[in-house]
Design an enzyme around this catalytic site. Structure first.
Site, short mmCIF file in Angstrom:
data_model
loop_
_atom_site.label_atom_id
_atom_site.label_comp_id
_atom_site.label_asym_id
_atom_site.label_seq_id
_atom_site.Cartn_x
_atom_site.Cartn_y
_atom_site.Cartn_z
N TRP A 11 0.88 -1.16 0.00
CA TRP A 11 0.00 0.00 0.00
C TRP A 11 0.93 1.23 0.00
CZ3 TRP A 11 -1.80 -4.60 0.92
CH2 TRP A 11 -3.14 -4.89 1.12
N ILE A 60 1.41 -3.28 -6.49
CA ILE A 60 1.32 -1.97 -5.86
C ILE A 60 -0.14 -1.56 -5.71
CG2 ILE A 60 1.77 0.51 -6.15
CD1 ILE A 60 4.27 -0.99 -5.40
N LYS A 61 -0.52 -1.17 -4.50
CA LYS A 61 -1.84 -0.58 -4.28
C LYS A 61 -1.66 0.92 -4.10
CE LYS A 61 -5.75 -0.17 -1.14
NZ LYS A 61 -6.26 -0.36 0.24
N GLN A 62 -2.43 1.69 -4.88
CA GLN A 62 -2.28 3.14 -4.84
C GLN A 62 -3.63 3.81 -5.05
OE1 GLN A 62 -1.14 6.00 -3.77
NE2 GLN A 62 0.93 5.45 -4.49
#
Length: 352
Positions: free
Chosen positions: A203, A240-242
């Site tokens: 995150w 990837i968490k965005q």
């Protein structure tokens, strides 16, 4: 199919033509590693990830309604700690029981469920073989007063492995006073997770009071979030968490860091798809998948917001959505429908 297209256009409203016909002229799609059935083979078989990591990542990418497509829909529920359980679950109290979180992910056809040590540990033997687990290993707890806004470890990587986790997830508050320590902790945790055969998901959030000025909040600026992504892939996040970017120019307007004019006039424009593509290119040109978060639940507008995010992510070259509150803070049937949105978008629209 026609009815489905018209419904998506209805959700997009006045922005439908802009979002559905836009062609990105910053970084062309053919320069990216795009999601698809052969994504894992193309990216990770030449990497240092061991065979068990590849199996774990495959268990996520090949599960659920989107299984085998290269795209993801993930249910994340750590808000009971990050936002307090009462505020998170009051709209739908059945989710005080963590088993219902897992059930929602299964019913929603998700690739994986991401939640806490306690929630997964209580039901591991019943569900670990039915849906991939992503164990969130650190959190920002809000019971400290005044609030400190720091990510601290809540358990060990080996505990996550013992639960049968396919991956571990962690948050770093890039830009915060504690960021250096968090980067070191998470980097070490990711190395251990890979050694034990699990995938890693980061995150990549920005957090600094100076990132919010009198007239604009740059926490979701493309240049700041893009750099957070780039640091995230550097410490070997596999995903990837965005948050979806909604502005740009954080470095330039706050006047810190290093910039080049091309960051703003060649690598990105003000178009939302181009802003998201800047996040994708900072994730090793799409070799590490980008999933955008659904954000807070707004009630009646949740479906329109989820459709908009899914369209932007897909057409920018992203890997899908990770939607929590928008799904679990509403009736089960509606939550399932919302979790199915990425699949509908991925079938209908191409990357340009």
């Amino acid at each position: 199919m026609i009815n489905r297209i018209e419904k998506i256009k209805e959700y997009l409203g006045d922005s439908q033509d802009d979002l559905l016909t836009h062609t990105c002229e910053t970084i062309a799609a053919d320069q990216l590693m795009l999601p698809g059935p052969g994504y894992l083979d193309k990216v990770f078989t030449g990497s240092d990830r061991n065979v068990q990591v590849l199996k774990s990542l495959a268990s996520i990418y090949n599960h659920g309604r989107l299984g085998g497509s290269g795209y993801l829909s993930v249910l994340p529920v750590d808000q009971g700690i990050e936002h307090t359980a009462g505020s998170s679950f009051a709209p739908n109290p059945i989710y005080f029981d963590p088993e219902n979180i897992i059930k929602l992910a299964i019913e929603g056809g998700c690739n994986a469920v991401a939640t806490t040590f306690g929630g997964l540990a209580l039901h591991a033997r019943k569900y670990a073989h039915k849906i991939p687990f992503i164990v969130k290993i650190n959190h920002n707890e809000l019971l400290t007063y005044p609030n400190t806004y720091d990510q601290i470890m809540f358990g060990s990587v080996r505990e996550a492995w013992s639960l049968g986790a396919a991956a571990v997830g962690a948050t770093i508050y890039f830009g915060s006073a504690e960021a250096d320590r968090q980067i070191q902790e998470v980097s070490e945790a990711f190395d251990e997770a890979h050694g034990l055969g699990m995938g890693t998901i980061l995150w990549c959030y920005t957090r600094n009071s100076a990132f919010k000025t009198a007239d604009k909040d740059y926490h979701t600026a493309a240049d700041l979030t893009g750099q957070a992504n780039h640091i995230g892939v550097t410490i070997k996040a596999d995903l990837i968490k965005q948050k979806l970017p909604d502005t740009n120019g954080g470095f330039r307007n706050i006047r810190f860091g290093k910039t080049d004019p091309a960051m703003y006039n060649k690598l990105a424009t003000n178009h939302p798809i181009d802003l998201c593509r800047y996040q994708v290119i900072n994730s090793y040109m799409g070799k590490i998948g980008l999933i955008n978060s659904g954000g807070t639940s707004s009630g009646a507008s949740d479906f329109a917001e989820a459709v908009r995010t899914a369209v932007i992510n897909k057409r920018a070259g992203g890997t899908g959505l990770i939607s929590g509150r928008k799904a679990f803070q509403r009736p089960l049937k509606e939550g399932v429908q919302l979790l199915n949105i990425p699949g509908k978008i991925n079938i209908l629209y191409e990357i340009q």
